[in-house]
Design a protein around this motif. Structure first.
Motif, short mmCIF file in Angstrom:
data_model
loop_
_atom_site.label_atom_id
_atom_site.label_comp_id
_atom_site.label_asym_id
_atom_site.label_seq_id
_atom_site.Cartn_x
_atom_site.Cartn_y
_atom_site.Cartn_z
N ARG A 22 0.83 -1.21 0.00
CA ARG A 22 0.00 0.00 0.00
C ARG A 22 0.86 1.26 0.00
NH1 ARG A 22 -5.06 -0.31 4.04
NH2 ARG A 22 -5.27 1.77 3.12
N ALA A 26 1.02 4.08 -3.06
CA ALA A 26 0.82 5.51 -2.85
C ALA A 26 1.98 6.32 -3.42
CB ALA A 26 0.67 5.79 -1.35
N TRP A 147 -6.55 -1.67 10.38
CA TRP A 147 -6.94 -2.05 9.02
C TRP A 147 -8.42 -1.79 8.81
CZ3 TRP A 147 -3.02 -2.75 5.93
CH2 TRP A 147 -1.80 -3.18 6.47
N ASP A 153 -5.10 5.38 6.23
CA ASP A 153 -4.94 5.86 4.86
C ASP A 153 -4.25 7.22 4.82
OD1 ASP A 153 -6.08 3.62 3.80
OD2 ASP A 153 -8.08 4.48 3.58
N GLU A 157 -0.71 8.05 2.94
CA GLU A 157 -0.60 9.05 1.89
C GLU A 157 0.43 10.12 2.25
OE1 GLU A 157 -1.96 8.93 -1.07
OE2 GLU A 157 -2.99 7.05 -0.61
#
Length: 242
Positions: A22, A26, A147, A153, A157
Motif C-alpha cells: 500500500r 501511494a 486495518w 490511509d 498518503e
C-alpha cells in the motif's frame, strides 16, 4: 527511479507485506517508480549462512544489490518483543555500513496492538540514522485494529508523499557529488547577493577640523599671564604700585 520494498513478514498472506504494498502504491501515484519487493522470509537461510561463512548466496547478493542501488526504500517489519524482528535486523547487518548513506527511507511496522507504535521512533529511526540514511518524517504503524479504520490511509498518503518528494528532488539534482555542487553553487550565489547588498557608496574622508585657539581675553574663563620677573619686581621695596 527504483523503489525497493523490504518486507520482513513471515506469514502468507502477511499484513507486513500488505502495508508495504500500500505504501509503494501511494508512492507510485506521485512519482514514476519501478517497484521491487524483497521478501526477507525467502532469504532467511542465506542470511544465516552469510553470518557463518562471510559470503552472501546468489539470491541474497541480488537483494543486497537491489537495496543499495535503489533510489528509495520502504522498510516494513513486524513487531517482535517490542522491536524490529531479528530477520529484519540481520538483513541490514549483512549490508555494508555506508551502503545506505543518503538514501531516502520510509519506515513502517505492523503489530497486534497500538501500544507498540513507538517502535518507529525508538528502534527503526535510530537504526537507519546510524546507517546514514535519510528517513522521512512520517513513519507508518499499523495495528490489527487499524486495518479498515480511519487514520491509516491518511498516514500512508502523507508518508508516501514525503518519500516521493525526496526521491524526486534527489533524482533531479543528481546523487552524491552533483548534489554537493548544486549546494555549493547556491551558497556562492547567496553569499554574493549578501555581499552586494552590504556594499555602500564610498564617502571621501573629511578633513579634520582644527579648532582655532581662543583669544587670551575673549570672555568667560580668559586670564592674563604675568611674567615672573614682573611679579618679583612688584614685591621688591619701592616696586609696588602707589
Amino acid at each position: 527511479m527504483k523503489l525497493v520494498v523490504v518486507s520482513a513478514g513471515l506469514s502468507v498472506p502477511s499484513s507486513t507485506r500488505l502495508l508495504g504494498d500500500r505504501l509503494a502504491g501511494a508512492v507510485s501515484r506521485r512519482a514514476q517508480v519501478e517497484v521491487r519487493v524483497v521478501e526477507l522470509r525467502e532469504l532467511a537461510v542465506e542470511i544465516a549462512h552469510n553470518f557463518t561463512n562471510g559470503f552472501p548466496g546468489r539470491a541474497l547478493s541480488d537483494a543486497i544489490d537491489a537495496v543499495t542501488g535503489a533510489d528509495g526504500l520502504i522498510v516494513v517489519t513486524p513487531v517482535f518483543s517490542a522491536s524490529y524482528s531479528g530477520l529484519f535486523k540481520s538483513f541490514f547487518d549483512v549490508i555494508e555500513p555506508d551502503a545506505l548513506a543518503g538514501k531516502p527511507v520510509l519506515i513502517a511496522a505492523t503489530g497486534g496492538t497500538a501500544r507498540h507504535s513507538l517502535i518507529l521512533e525508538h528502534a527503526l529511526r535510530p537504526l537507519f540514522a546510524y546507517l546514514k540514511a535519510v528517513v522521512v518524517p512520517t513513519g507508518v504503524y499499523a495495528a490489527s485494529e487499524d486495518w479498515g479504520a480511519e487514520g491509516l490511509d491518511g498516514r500512508i498518503e502523507r508518508a508516501a508523499a514525503e518519500l516521493a518528494r525526496l526521491m524526486t528532488g534527489l533524482s533531479g539534482a543528481g546523487r552524491g557529488e552533483p548534489v554537493t555542487q548544486v549546494t555549493q553553487a547556491t551558497q556562492a550565489t547567496q553569499v554574493e547577493s549578501v555581499t552586494q547588498a552590504a556594499q555602500v557608496p564610498h564617502v571621501p574622508q573629511a578633513r579634520p577640523i582644527t579648532p582655532e585657539p581662543a583669544p587670551a581675553e575673549s570672555g568667560i574663563g580668559a586670564f592674563h599671564v604675568v611674567p615672573f620677573a614682573e611679579q618679583l619686581a612688584a614685591l621688591a621695596p619701592g616696586g609696588g604700585r602707589g
